[in-house]
Design an enzyme around this catalytic site. Sequence first.
Site, PDB file in Angstrom:
ATOM      1  N   GLY A  13       0.828  -1.210   0.000  1.00  0.00           N
ATOM      2  CA  GLY A  13       0.000   0.000   0.000  1.00  0.00           C
ATOM      3  C   GLY A  13       0.856   1.251   0.000  1.00  0.00           C
ATOM      4  O   GLY A  13       0.620   2.188   0.765  1.00  0.00           O
ATOM      5  N   SER A  15       1.485   3.514  -2.472  1.00  0.00           N
ATOM      6  CA  SER A  15       1.300   4.564  -3.478  1.00  0.00           C
ATOM      7  C   SER A  15       0.907   5.906  -2.858  1.00  0.00           C
ATOM      8  O   SER A  15       0.941   6.939  -3.521  1.00  0.00           O
ATOM      9  CB  SER A  15       0.247   4.132  -4.503  1.00  0.00           C
ATOM     10  OG  SER A  15      -1.010   3.974  -3.875  1.00  0.00           O
ATOM     11  N   ARG A  16       0.518   5.893  -1.589  1.00  0.00           N
ATOM     12  CA  ARG A  16       0.140   7.161  -0.944  1.00  0.00           C
ATOM     13  C   ARG A  16       0.284   7.032   0.583  1.00  0.00           C
ATOM     14  O   ARG A  16       0.616   5.965   1.100  1.00  0.00           O
ATOM     15  CB  ARG A  16      -1.291   7.550  -1.309  1.00  0.00           C
ATOM     16  CG  ARG A  16      -2.325   6.649  -0.678  1.00  0.00           C
ATOM     17  CD  ARG A  16      -3.739   7.069  -1.045  1.00  0.00           C
ATOM     18  NE  ARG A  16      -4.700   6.620  -0.055  1.00  0.00           N
ATOM     19  CZ  ARG A  16      -6.013   6.685  -0.190  1.00  0.00           C
ATOM     20  NH1 ARG A  16      -6.536   7.178  -1.289  1.00  0.00           N
ATOM     21  NH2 ARG A  16      -6.809   6.267   0.784  1.00  0.00           N
ATOM     22  N   ASN A  92       1.901  -2.410   5.503  1.00  0.00           N
ATOM     23  CA  ASN A  92       1.288  -1.105   5.730  1.00  0.00           C
ATOM     24  C   ASN A  92      -0.149  -1.015   5.218  1.00  0.00           C
ATOM     25  O   ASN A  92      -0.954  -0.279   5.778  1.00  0.00           O
ATOM     26  CB  ASN A  92       2.150  -0.029   5.046  1.00  0.00           C
ATOM     27  CG  ASN A  92       1.422   1.288   4.924  1.00  0.00           C
ATOM     28  OD1 ASN A  92       1.320   2.047   5.886  1.00  0.00           O
ATOM     29  ND2 ASN A  92       0.868   1.575   3.741  1.00  0.00           N
ATOM     30  N   SER A 144      -2.022   0.260  15.193  1.00  0.00           N
ATOM     31  CA  SER A 144      -2.669   1.563  15.411  1.00  0.00           C
ATOM     32  C   SER A 144      -2.954   1.744  16.895  1.00  0.00           C
ATOM     33  O   SER A 144      -3.178   0.761  17.617  1.00  0.00           O
ATOM     34  CB  SER A 144      -3.992   1.600  14.645  1.00  0.00           C
ATOM     35  OG  SER A 144      -4.758   2.720  15.035  1.00  0.00           O
ATOM     36  N   TYR A 157     -11.752  -2.508  12.912  1.00  0.00           N
ATOM     37  CA  TYR A 157     -10.400  -1.958  12.762  1.00  0.00           C
ATOM     38  C   TYR A 157      -9.562  -2.209  14.020  1.00  0.00           C
ATOM     39  O   TYR A 157      -8.411  -2.661  13.951  1.00  0.00           O
ATOM     40  CB  TYR A 157     -10.525  -0.461  12.474  1.00  0.00           C
ATOM     41  CG  TYR A 157      -9.244   0.260  12.155  1.00  0.00           C
ATOM     42  CD1 TYR A 157      -8.705   0.241  10.868  1.00  0.00           C
ATOM     43  CD2 TYR A 157      -8.575   0.999  13.132  1.00  0.00           C
ATOM     44  CE1 TYR A 157      -7.535   0.931  10.570  1.00  0.00           C
ATOM     45  CE2 TYR A 157      -7.407   1.685  12.853  1.00  0.00           C
ATOM     46  CZ  TYR A 157      -6.888   1.660  11.562  1.00  0.00           C
ATOM     47  OH  TYR A 157      -5.734   2.340  11.275  1.00  0.00           O
ATOM     48  N   ALA A 159     -10.032  -4.473  16.319  1.00  0.00           N
ATOM     49  CA  ALA A 159      -9.784  -5.917  16.477  1.00  0.00           C
ATOM     50  C   ALA A 159      -8.655  -6.364  15.553  1.00  0.00           C
ATOM     51  O   ALA A 159      -7.771  -7.123  15.959  1.00  0.00           O
ATOM     52  CB  ALA A 159     -11.058  -6.703  16.189  1.00  0.00           C
ATOM     53  N   ALA A 160      -8.676  -5.878  14.321  1.00  0.00           N
ATOM     54  CA  ALA A 160      -7.622  -6.264  13.368  1.00  0.00           C
ATOM     55  C   ALA A 160      -6.262  -5.735  13.828  1.00  0.00           C
ATOM     56  O   ALA A 160      -5.252  -6.446  13.780  1.00  0.00           O
ATOM     57  CB  ALA A 160      -7.948  -5.728  11.979  1.00  0.00           C
ATOM     58  N   LYS A 161      -6.237  -4.492  14.297  1.00  0.00           N
ATOM     59  CA  LYS A 161      -4.959  -3.889  14.684  1.00  0.00           C
ATOM     60  C   LYS A 161      -4.424  -4.499  15.990  1.00  0.00           C
ATOM     61  O   LYS A 161      -3.202  -4.581  16.188  1.00  0.00           O
ATOM     62  CB  LYS A 161      -5.107  -2.366  14.817  1.00  0.00           C
ATOM     63  CG  LYS A 161      -5.405  -1.656  13.479  1.00  0.00           C
ATOM     64  CD  LYS A 161      -4.297  -1.839  12.462  1.00  0.00           C
ATOM     65  CE  LYS A 161      -4.487  -0.951  11.232  1.00  0.00           C
ATOM     66  NZ  LYS A 161      -3.446  -1.171  10.218  1.00  0.00           N
ATOM     67  N   ILE A 190      -2.738  10.599  12.417  1.00  0.00           N
ATOM     68  CA  ILE A 190      -1.747  11.087  11.457  1.00  0.00           C
ATOM     69  C   ILE A 190      -2.499  11.657  10.258  1.00  0.00           C
ATOM     70  O   ILE A 190      -3.491  11.063   9.803  1.00  0.00           O
ATOM     71  CB  ILE A 190      -0.821   9.936  10.974  1.00  0.00           C
ATOM     72  CG1 ILE A 190      -0.204   9.163  12.147  1.00  0.00           C
ATOM     73  CG2 ILE A 190       0.251  10.462  10.019  1.00  0.00           C
ATOM     74  CD1 ILE A 190       0.782   9.929  13.003  1.00  0.00           C
TER      75      ILE A 190
HETATM   76  P1  NAD Z   1      -4.212   5.513   3.122  1.00  0.00           P
HETATM   77  O1  NAD Z   1      -5.624   5.119   2.865  1.00  0.00           O
HETATM   78  O2  NAD Z   1      -3.742   6.843   2.678  1.00  0.00           O
HETATM   79  O3  NAD Z   1      -3.218   4.424   2.501  1.00  0.00           O
HETATM   80  C1  NAD Z   1      -3.454   3.057   2.597  1.00  0.00           C
HETATM   81  C2  NAD Z   1      -2.930   2.426   1.339  1.00  0.00           C
HETATM   82  O4  NAD Z   1      -3.141   1.014   1.404  1.00  0.00           O
HETATM   83  C3  NAD Z   1      -3.664   2.923   0.096  1.00  0.00           C
HETATM   84  O5  NAD Z   1      -2.751   3.244  -0.919  1.00  0.00           O
HETATM   85  C4  NAD Z   1      -4.522   1.718  -0.301  1.00  0.00           C
HETATM   86  O6  NAD Z   1      -4.773   1.639  -1.694  1.00  0.00           O
HETATM   87  C5  NAD Z   1      -3.642   0.577   0.165  1.00  0.00           C
HETATM   88  N1  NAD Z   1      -4.398  -0.641   0.307  1.00  0.00           N
HETATM   89  C6  NAD Z   1      -5.573  -0.810   0.956  1.00  0.00           C
HETATM   90  N2  NAD Z   1      -5.978  -2.071   0.827  1.00  0.00           N
HETATM   91  C7  NAD Z   1      -5.049  -2.729   0.091  1.00  0.00           C
HETATM   92  C8  NAD Z   1      -4.903  -4.055  -0.363  1.00  0.00           C
HETATM   93  N3  NAD Z   1      -5.821  -4.978  -0.101  1.00  0.00           N
HETATM   94  N4  NAD Z   1      -3.801  -4.384  -1.093  1.00  0.00           N
HETATM   95  C9  NAD Z   1      -2.855  -3.460  -1.365  1.00  0.00           C
HETATM   96  N5  NAD Z   1      -2.942  -2.178  -0.962  1.00  0.00           N
HETATM   97  C10 NAD Z   1      -4.022  -1.822  -0.253  1.00  0.00           C
HETATM   98  O7  NAD Z   1      -4.005   5.321   4.679  1.00  0.00           O
HETATM   99  P2  NAD Z   1      -2.767   5.655   5.647  1.00  0.00           P
HETATM  100  O8  NAD Z   1      -3.262   6.622   6.639  1.00  0.00           O
HETATM  101  O9  NAD Z   1      -1.533   5.937   4.880  1.00  0.00           O
HETATM  102  O10 NAD Z   1      -2.647   4.256   6.399  1.00  0.00           O
HETATM  103  C11 NAD Z   1      -1.593   3.344   6.199  1.00  0.00           C
HETATM  104  C12 NAD Z   1      -1.616   2.333   7.339  1.00  0.00           C
HETATM  105  O11 NAD Z   1      -1.433   3.016   8.584  1.00  0.00           O
HETATM  106  C13 NAD Z   1      -2.920   1.563   7.461  1.00  0.00           C
HETATM  107  O12 NAD Z   1      -2.644   0.235   7.837  1.00  0.00           O
HETATM  108  C14 NAD Z   1      -3.634   2.303   8.577  1.00  0.00           C
HETATM  109  O13 NAD Z   1      -4.565   1.479   9.235  1.00  0.00           O
HETATM  110  C15 NAD Z   1      -2.474   2.665   9.466  1.00  0.00           C
HETATM  111  N6  NAD Z   1      -2.732   3.759  10.396  1.00  0.00           N
HETATM  112  C16 NAD Z   1      -3.025   5.015   9.945  1.00  0.00           C
HETATM  113  C17 NAD Z   1      -3.253   6.031  10.874  1.00  0.00           C
HETATM  114  C18 NAD Z   1      -3.588   7.448  10.468  1.00  0.00           C
HETATM  115  O14 NAD Z   1      -3.920   8.244  11.345  1.00  0.00           O
HETATM  116  N7  NAD Z   1      -3.499   7.822   9.193  1.00  0.00           N
HETATM  117  C19 NAD Z   1      -3.194   5.752  12.239  1.00  0.00           C
HETATM  118  C20 NAD Z   1      -2.875   4.473  12.654  1.00  0.00           C
HETATM  119  C21 NAD Z   1      -2.643   3.487  11.724  1.00  0.00           C
END
Ligand code: NAD
Length: 251
Positions: A13, A15-16, A92, A144, A157, A159-161, A190
């Site tokens: 994941g 790309s962003r 990720n 998380s 979410y 439960a998974a984390k 974040i």
């Molecule tokens: P985001 O949505 O910007 O990025 C998540 C990326 O994962 C996306 O590019 C999406 O296309 C990709 N993705 C989703 N499902 C996928 C799959 N089945 N196969 C391949 N790629 C897949 O979110 P983010 O905020 O950058 O989150 C990244 C990670 O950090 C996640 O696991 C999220 O749960 C965790 N997280 C984020 C925060 C926050 O505050 N942003 C806090 C705690 C944990």
Amino acid sequence: MFDLSGKSALVTGASRGLGRAIALAFARQGADVAINYRGNAAAAEAVAAEIGAMGRRAHVVQGDTSGGREPCEAIVAATLEAFGKVDILVNNAGITRDNLMMRMDAEEWDAVIGTNLSGPFWMTRAVARPMLKARAGRIINMSSAAGRMGNPGQANYAAAKAGLIGLTKTTARELASRGITCNALAPGLIETDLTADLPAAANEALIGMTPLGYVGSVEDVAAAAVYFASDEARYVTGQVLGIDGGIVMGS
Ligand code: NAD
């Protein structure tokens, strides 16, 4: 410090958001990076171009990590084909499907468990074989703060984390004797696309609970990922690091 020159990393994941920031931070420290993405090829290619401009190798790998064993094995195989090895895996990729527990349907539950917990399990299975052979490796799971303290509207979410923390500790124990470490990052709030849709009231409430009192950046999390990936972190395994402004203070 934290020189990743000569290392090969795979970030799911990427790309962003956090995945992109981690991929770029690894490249900045000298690593070659495989950028897994599910749907947005153009965004993944843009990350690869940024890494290429740093003089590092980047390889874009399409694949849905929630699809079970086969796609996860294919993602690792493509990385091995590109770089010949995988030194670092960052699980990720993650999604949210928020709803109050009493309204949560099977699709919302299954989708989040499938992506955020089963995905990392199958990716870990797939990457363990080459890492065991190499007698070295770094596996970093994106948990998380929600998985450590719960969060209303996020039964799936959280439960998974939380499950991912159990997976992290078990992986750490099973693979330690072969020089492979496994640790978890547990970000709080974040600023990314994932949190952009949060209702303002929920956002304010979370900031109010955060001792440091502000939203973190993707770079805050990427710096911790670089540490876990580094040779300097060789004696650290099975740990959960909160990058969360202090919202969770564990012992
Ligand atoms: P985001 O949505 O910007 O990025 C998540 C990326 O994962 C996306 O590019 C999406 O296309 C990709 N993705 C989703 N499902 C996928 C799959 N089945 N196969 C391949 N790629 C897949 O979110 P983010 O905020 O950058 O989150 C990244 C990670 O950090 C996640 O696991 C999220 O749960 C965790 N997280 C984020 C925060 C926050 O505050 N942003 C806090 C705690 C944990």
